[in-house]
Design an enzyme around this catalytic site. Sequence first.
Site, PDB file in Angstrom:
ATOM      1  N   VAL A  20       0.868  -1.181   0.000  1.00 18.85           N
ATOM      2  CA  VAL A  20       0.000   0.000   0.000  1.00 18.85           C
ATOM      3  C   VAL A  20       0.903   1.229   0.000  1.00 18.85           C
ATOM      4  CG1 VAL A  20      -2.031  -1.023   1.087  1.00 18.85           C
ATOM      5  CG2 VAL A  20      -0.179  -0.164   2.531  1.00 18.85           C
ATOM      6  N   SER A  21       0.404   2.316  -0.574  1.00 18.33           N
ATOM      7  CA  SER A  21       1.239   3.501  -0.777  1.00 18.33           C
ATOM      8  C   SER A  21       1.324   4.414   0.438  1.00 18.33           C
ATOM      9  CB  SER A  21       0.718   4.308  -1.974  1.00 18.33           C
ATOM     10  OG  SER A  21       0.761   3.529  -3.152  1.00 18.33           O
ATOM     11  N   THR A  22       0.318   4.363   1.318  1.00 18.54           N
ATOM     12  CA  THR A  22       0.315   5.249   2.482  1.00 18.54           C
ATOM     13  C   THR A  22       0.128   4.443   3.762  1.00 18.54           C
ATOM     14  OG1 THR A  22      -2.086   5.635   2.518  1.00 18.54           O
ATOM     15  CG2 THR A  22      -0.774   7.025   1.048  1.00 18.54           C
ATOM     16  N   GLN A  25      -3.459   3.344   4.697  1.00 16.94           N
ATOM     17  CA  GLN A  25      -4.061   2.186   4.048  1.00 16.94           C
ATOM     18  C   GLN A  25      -3.612   0.903   4.739  1.00 16.94           C
ATOM     19  OE1 GLN A  25      -2.373   3.269   0.163  1.00 16.94           O
ATOM     20  NE2 GLN A  25      -4.460   3.410  -0.643  1.00 16.94           N
TER      21      GLN A  25
END
Length: 211
Positions: A20-22, A25
């Site tokens: 996940v990018s953040t 998340q």
Amino acid sequence: MVVSAKRATAPKRVALYLRVSTTEQTTDNQRRELEAVAERAGWEVVAVFTDEGLSGAKGRDMRPGLDALMKAVTRREVDMVAAWSVDRLGRSLTDLLDLLQEMRSKNVDLFLHQQGLDTSTPSGRAMYQMLGVFAEFERAMIRERVMAGLARAKAQGTKLGRKRIEDTDAKKVDAIRALRAEGKGIRAIAGKLGVGVGTVMRVLGEPNAVA
């Protein structure tokens, strides 16, 4: 009476890759869906590799989960890599080709849930066959850009020359060879160490390599 017994086939060893990018998340949904797929298919999930809060634009050297996954692939500890989607693996065509070609070279299959891709099937294997085409296209484009740049520099009167390998810092030479041994690509090594691609290729003795 002789009774023949059918030898049980060992389940496919699958590694899940979640990203996940953040940090807001979570990878829970990805894991849940992939584990459900594995259960239905009769696969054995032997490892789960996770990168959280990391962009897909980052290279393998910046994603510890992906790096650990590819080391497991190199050691042939898994038969298949399963990911939620192709963009979980990366967003650069060059980096994706490097990863997929490395998997293919180790006879490791790839399952992508969102794309419905399973390279262990006849239709999925066709995708792997296309990798060579895309890789060659990428190499041709790089060569074309390099040659055009050299021709332009020559036309502008720029003196062209090659830096000798022996002029490269000894520590960087060792670092280049160590990173290549870990499976890093030529461009990734050059970017990490701040040297030219040509220098990396000369140190490695791979004059025609671009991956």
